[in-house]
Write an enzyme that holds these catalytic residues in place. Structure first.
Site, short mmCIF file in Angstrom:
data_model
loop_
_atom_site.label_atom_id
_atom_site.label_comp_id
_atom_site.label_asym_id
_atom_site.label_seq_id
_atom_site.Cartn_x
_atom_site.Cartn_y
_atom_site.Cartn_z
N GLU A 167 -51.70 7.41 150.57
CA GLU A 167 -52.16 6.06 150.90
C GLU A 167 -51.28 5.32 151.91
O GLU A 167 -50.51 4.41 151.55
CB GLU A 167 -52.31 5.24 149.63
CG GLU A 167 -53.23 5.89 148.61
CD GLU A 167 -53.53 5.01 147.41
OE1 GLU A 167 -52.81 4.02 147.20
OE2 GLU A 167 -54.49 5.31 146.68
N GLU A 351 -58.62 10.29 144.41
CA GLU A 351 -58.37 9.39 143.28
C GLU A 351 -59.58 8.52 143.04
O GLU A 351 -60.16 7.99 143.99
CB GLU A 351 -57.18 8.44 143.54
CG GLU A 351 -55.82 9.04 143.36
CD GLU A 351 -54.70 8.02 143.60
OE1 GLU A 351 -54.89 6.82 143.32
OE2 GLU A 351 -53.65 8.46 144.08
C1 FCB Z 1 -53.60 4.03 143.78
C2 FCB Z 1 -52.26 4.72 143.66
C3 FCB Z 1 -51.91 5.17 142.26
C4 FCB Z 1 -52.35 4.15 141.24
C5 FCB Z 1 -53.81 3.80 141.45
C6 FCB Z 1 -54.38 2.85 140.41
O1 FCB Z 1 -53.60 3.19 144.88
O2 FCB Z 1 -52.23 5.85 144.48
O3 FCB Z 1 -50.54 5.41 142.20
O4 FCB Z 1 -51.55 3.03 141.32
O5 FCB Z 1 -53.96 3.22 142.71
#
Ligand code: FCB
Length: 440
Positions: A167, A351
């Site tokens: 990210e 994610e």
């Molecule tokens: C993302 C992150 C992870 C966690 C999730 C909820 O942005 O990569 O570490 O904090 O959000």
């Protein structure tokens, strides 16, 4: 779950994701201090001043944790390597115990027939490098390439896939412009430089891994859909700029060798000299693109300095984080990313998940996952080459500035005893993924 494995394309991969600082227990095993340790030690930054000193003690309990990954029927485990655990000062002296840990973790995954999917950096910068300016210093690209060689020199031969940086928007804008994450800066010059350097470091790490003969290398972006708060031209302009800063700057750098004009209007004066010459490195070809997706934002114009915008509350149902639930935006992102940036390159949702206070019968999480899997299917039907979906997260863990308060895990962690207890969502996924086939 509404779906089983057989509802997805044949080689579609299901995984769970974690990150080093959020689970390992950073005060243990000879790791060096990081900017998250000092950010957390500063009043007002993190709920209850909590830090990652012990976290889930995954460092000592990883075998038990990986047993859950296998029992759940997941194909892949996405984890990150802590720079300061491997190189306590960020450069120079190696902490052998740190390298040994990632080596054992890798073998423990392979023994369980789980594909190791590594991320090199998930936010805990060694303090010694933060002292030198961290992501603001152009030398960070070389420091990061050196770290890449050290860690992948040890475990790279057994990785299924690797992405350098989790990210880029969070590493740079969230942490250097908004000040919500370490190092907690609110400075446009720091933001612009870190945005560029994080991409340069990504490219250098890809080159370093190619040099080691590695393949299946990618990039992981977090995307947030921006919707104008109303029909006005001003709101549309603000939403387009939010999209530019959050999404298009990073995708554009890696896949188009260009930053969006609306972002350059504000940031160009603050970018490092010669930034245009770095695109060949930044855009070093990757084998896949990972998208982390959680929510969307309604964007309105705002007074004050550039970027003259703010997000306003929206009407959709929200998670414990206060994030609106908008699965359709995931479909739109998958389609748009393929059409405008990545073409035929495989895309993975690296994610997706929700925080919920419900520690046992987490029906809200099952609903969220169903809705987002359905959104992935809609993209598959439209021809987008999505070939994987990773849930954040395996375990309840250290949710950065929110401390241990927000629980994203499929497995509940009692932070007093560290006892793990699978939630209803874990069992639902297990039966969806194993289709009744015993996983042992
Ligand atoms: C993302 C992150 C992870 C966690 C999730 C909820 O942005 O990569 O570490 O904090 O959000």
């Amino acid at each position: 779950m509404k779906y089983t494995r057989s509802d997805f394309p044949k080689d579609f991969l299901f995984g769970v994701a974690t990150s080093a600082y959020q689970i390992e227990g950073h005060a243990q095993g000879g790791a060096g201090e990081t900017h998250w340790d000092t950010f957390a030690a500063t009043p007002g930054n993190v709920v209850r001043n909590e830090n990652g000193d012990l976290a889930c003690d995954h460092l000592h309990r990883f075998e038990e944790d990986l047993d859950f990954v296998r029992e759940g029927g997941f194909d892949c485990y996405r984890f990150s390597t802590s720079w300061a655990r491997v190189l306590p000062e960020g450069r120079g002296q190696v902490n052998q115990a740190g390298l040994d840990f990632y080596d054992r973790l890798t073998d423990a995954l392979l023994e369980r027939r789980i594909r190791p999917c590594a991320t090199l950096y998930h936010w805990e910068l060694p303090s010694a490098l933060a002292d030198l300016g961290g992501w603001r210093n152009p030398d960070i690209a070389s420091w990061f390439a050196d770290f890449t060689e050290v860690i992948m020199g040890r475990i790279g031969d057994r990785m299924f896939s690797v992405a350098p940086i989790n990210e880029p928007w969070c590493v740079s804008w969230l942490s250097h412009f908004e000040g919500h994450h370490a190092p907690g800066l609110r400075d446009i010059r720091a933001a612009a430089r870190s945005m560029h350097h994080v991409l340069l470091a990504h490219g250098r790490a890809i080159q370093a891994m190619r040099g080691l003969g590695m393949s299946n290398l990618g990039a992981v972006f977090n995307l947030e859909w921006s919707e104008p708060a109303d029909d006005s031209a001003e709101a549309q302009k603000a939403a387009a700029l939010y999209d530019g800063i959050y999404n298009r700057f990073f995708l554009g750098g890696v896949f188009k060798k260009a930053y969006p004009d609306n972002v350059l209007e504000g940031l160009e004066p603050h970018l490092p000299t010669g930034w245009q010459d770095d695109f060949d490195t930044i855009a070093e070809p990757v084998d896949w693109c990972g998208l982390n997706y959680y929510t969307r934002k309604l964007i309105a114009p705002d007074e004050g300095a550039w970027p003259h915008l703010k997000d306003v509350p929206g009407p959709l149902p929200k998670t414990q984080m206060g994030w609106e639930i908008d699965p359709a935006a995931l479909t739109r992102f998958l389609v748009r990313t393929a059409q405008e940036y990545t073409g035929n390159l495989p895309i993975l949702v690296t994610e997706n998940g929700l925080a919920s206070p419900e520690r046992h019968n987490d029906k809200d999480r099952i609903d969220y996952l169903n809705q987002h899997l359905s959104a992935v299917q809609d993209a598959v039907v439209q021809g987008v080459p999505v070939n994987g979906y990773f849930i954040w997260s395996l375990l309840d863990n250290y949710e950065w500035a929110f401390g241990y308060e927000k629980r994203f895990g499929l497995i509940d962690v009692d932070f007093d005893t560290l006892k793990r207890s699978p939630k209803a969502s874990f069992f639902a996924l297990k039966s969806a993924l194993t289709d009744g086939v015993a996983s042992s």
